[in-house]
Design an enzyme around this catalytic site. Structure first.
Site, PDB file in Angstrom:
ATOM      1  N   LYS A 224      42.077  48.332  42.318  1.00  0.00           N
ATOM      2  CA  LYS A 224      40.676  48.720  42.393  1.00  0.00           C
ATOM      3  C   LYS A 224      40.753  50.198  41.859  1.00  0.00           C
ATOM      4  CE  LYS A 224      39.206  45.415  45.651  1.00  0.00           C
ATOM      5  NZ  LYS A 224      38.612  45.334  47.102  1.00  0.00           N
TER       6      LYS A 224
ATOM      7  N   ASP B 112      44.433  47.702  46.680  1.00  0.00           N
ATOM      8  CA  ASP B 112      43.066  48.220  47.142  1.00  0.00           C
ATOM      9  C   ASP B 112      43.045  49.378  47.967  1.00  0.00           C
ATOM     10  OD1 ASP B 112      40.505  48.435  48.262  1.00  0.00           O
ATOM     11  OD2 ASP B 112      40.862  46.412  49.756  1.00  0.00           O
TER      12      ASP B 112
ATOM     13  N   GLY C 157      48.058  35.696  48.883  1.00  0.00           N
ATOM     14  CA  GLY C 157      47.371  36.226  47.454  1.00  0.00           C
ATOM     15  C   GLY C 157      48.218  36.073  46.245  1.00  0.00           C
TER      16      GLY C 157
ATOM     17  N   PHE D 283      34.504  43.818  46.034  1.00  0.00           N
ATOM     18  CA  PHE D 283      35.506  42.752  46.578  1.00  0.00           C
ATOM     19  C   PHE D 283      35.605  41.537  45.412  1.00  0.00           C
ATOM     20  CE2 PHE D 283      36.055  38.930  49.212  1.00  0.00           C
ATOM     21  CZ  PHE D 283      37.133  39.223  49.998  1.00  0.00           C
ATOM     22  N   VAL D 284      36.620  41.183  45.052  1.00  0.00           N
ATOM     23  CA  VAL D 284      36.771  40.191  44.030  1.00  0.00           C
ATOM     24  C   VAL D 284      37.489  38.756  44.713  1.00  0.00           C
ATOM     25  CG1 VAL D 284      36.860  41.645  42.088  1.00  0.00           C
ATOM     26  CG2 VAL D 284      38.995  41.249  43.336  1.00  0.00           C
TER      27      VAL D 284
ATOM     28  N   ASP E 185      41.237  35.655  47.875  1.00  0.00           N
ATOM     29  CA  ASP E 185      40.211  34.653  48.635  1.00  0.00           C
ATOM     30  C   ASP E 185      39.211  35.454  49.294  1.00  0.00           C
ATOM     31  OD1 ASP E 185      42.171  36.202  50.666  1.00  0.00           O
ATOM     32  OD2 ASP E 185      41.166  34.360  51.938  1.00  0.00           O
TER      33      ASP E 185
ATOM     34  N   ARG F 249      40.797  30.842  45.726  1.00  0.00           N
ATOM     35  CA  ARG F 249      42.053  31.282  45.232  1.00  0.00           C
ATOM     36  C   ARG F 249      42.470  30.319  43.998  1.00  0.00           C
ATOM     37  NH1 ARG F 249      44.913  34.092  49.111  1.00  0.00           N
ATOM     38  NH2 ARG F 249      44.542  33.624  51.462  1.00  0.00           N
TER      39      ARG F 249
ATOM     40  N   ASP G 103      49.047  40.623  44.603  1.00  0.00           N
ATOM     41  CA  ASP G 103      47.811  40.252  44.011  1.00  0.00           C
ATOM     42  C   ASP G 103      47.086  41.465  43.653  1.00  0.00           C
ATOM     43  OD1 ASP G 103      47.003  40.725  46.599  1.00  0.00           O
ATOM     44  OD2 ASP G 103      45.947  38.717  46.834  1.00  0.00           O
TER      45      ASP G 103
END
Ligand code: IMP
Ligand code: MG
Length: 179
Positions: A131, A103, A44, A152-153, A159, A165, A100
């Protein structure tokens, strides 16, 4: 892009923020006597780290590691697992861990713990997005690009089932695109 519901962070906003992060990190590491090593978390962070290192006017080395927590079609974390070795020569170096997204924080906590076992001179962490959830805020992370809602992004390296991506922005997926 038809599968995108909304853009949370635009391409322009990312570009400006990455330059700022580069300046801030370079300032913080400018007096560093020993080597600076960027440890990028695959897959990511590839887009972010490629932009970030070009915004860092420093001598540096790049190392890679791999952690998986959202295998296949998951949109909930399945728990962080190391998928590849860490660079093994981090003792006495200034390490910047780049991922990336923050979370649940499991990935960063796992990697920070493993890196600290090697006794680096310093360890800092940088993510492009975090987040809005307690576990993410509680995780130690010195550089955060953007705080975003707990959704969820995809895009800018992130991805869903290994797709999206390459989108130059970060956004949410339409419900119909999640299978
Ligand atoms: P954590 O260990 O739960 O903090 O999650 C970190 C990893 O899960 C990240 O490196 C991402 O690869 C993946 N991840 C977490 N949230 C998302 C998301 O919203 N979209 C895509 N991947 C995500
Ligand atoms: Mg990842």
């Amino acid at each position: 892009m038809a599968d995108i519901e909304s853009v949370l962070v635009s391409e322009e906003a990312i570009r400006d923020r990455v330059s700022e992060l580069g300046r801030q990190i370079a300032d913080d590491l400018s007096g560093a006597e020993s080597e600076v090593v960027i440890v990028a978390v695959l897959t990511g962070s590839v887009i972010f780290v490629a932009d970030l290192v070009r915004a860092l006017p420093l001598r540096l080395h790049i190392g890679l590691t791999a952690v998986s927590s959202y295998p296949g079609r998951s949109t909930q974390s399945q728990g962080a697992q190391m998928q590849g070795e860490l660079p093994q020569n981090l003792a006495g170096k200034h390490v910047l861990l780049v991922d990336d997204i923050l979370d649940t924080g499991r990935t960063i906590r796992l990697l920070r713990g493993e890196i600290l076992k090697q006794s680096p001179a310093s360890l800092r962490t940088c993510v492009i997005v975090r987040k809005d959830r307690p576990q993410a805020r509680e995780c130690q992370c010195e550089y955060v690009g953007f705080d975003i809602p707990d959704a969820f992004v995809v895009g800018y390296g992130l991805d869903y089932n290994n797709e999206y991506r390459n989108l130059p922005f970060i956004g949410t997926l339409r419900r119909e695109a999640i299978k």
